[in-house]
Design a protein around this motif. Sequence first.
Motif, short mmCIF file in Angstrom:
data_model
loop_
_atom_site.label_atom_id
_atom_site.label_comp_id
_atom_site.label_asym_id
_atom_site.label_seq_id
_atom_site.Cartn_x
_atom_site.Cartn_y
_atom_site.Cartn_z
N GLN A 82 0.83 -1.20 0.00
CA GLN A 82 0.00 0.00 0.00
C GLN A 82 0.87 1.25 0.00
OE1 GLN A 82 -2.40 0.57 3.51
NE2 GLN A 82 -3.77 2.04 2.52
N TRP A 106 -7.40 3.36 4.67
CA TRP A 106 -7.12 3.47 3.24
C TRP A 106 -6.68 4.90 2.91
CZ3 TRP A 106 -11.96 2.53 5.30
CH2 TRP A 106 -12.93 3.54 5.16
N LEU A 120 -6.66 0.92 -1.08
CA LEU A 120 -7.12 0.24 0.12
C LEU A 120 -5.97 -0.41 0.88
CD1 LEU A 120 -10.30 -1.58 -1.26
CD2 LEU A 120 -10.15 0.68 -0.20
#
Length: 245
Positions: A82, A106, A120
């Motif tokens: 991420q 997120w 996310l």
Amino acid sequence: MATRFVQINMKAHDDSALGRFWAEVLGWGVDSEAPGVTNLEPLGFSYPDPSAVCIDLIARPEPKVGKNRVHLDLATTSAAHQAELVARLKGLGATLADVGQGDVPWTVMADPEGNEFCVLEPRPLYRDTGPIAAVVVDCADPAAMARFWDEAMDWTLHEVTADGARLRSAQGVGPYLEFVRTPDTKSGWNRVHMDVAPYRGDDPAKEEARLRALGASDPGIDQSGIHWRILADPEGNEFCLLSPR
């Protein structure tokens, strides 16, 4: 009869430049069927296929006004992934965005033309969706929207709560389609919308009539110069009924 969700239609001031951005983000190929149109799909993909919802970027001069009611959620596999993806997106021209999300796990971002999307945190639900975890639609009544689209398409309804609903291809592949309750109301036409298509051999006029019987309506747009049909779902979100595929 049924339709299938085949692509997202995204308006752009510069369809070519925005197409290059999203192709880099998703690792997809770029094509163009006509001037002012940029088509994105996975490499080696045979359109249409439920394993992916493709993206068509269409050149339009109108400015973006307010938050889009349809956006993409991108999947990640770990916290490190991420963070790496957010950093890479910034390098490609995306920016952080504040849509009132508060402290959430997120990351909300905007592409170079201001279209919101989310990166996310890793979630097991999206481990096999591909780079797009979900196509998300803001709405006032997720349950009602889910009922309409569950009957309109050959997708399977997976979950309905007071605040959200989720569908996915009946083949269990590709991204989810999610409806999320939001307090804001629709204003003007959607800069990002869904495109659906009947199956090859189906009668598009009969499919349009079936969708209208389910609750679709005429959005009041001049359609004299196009060969597809533009309809609106029960909350007024425009969508296109393409030729059978």
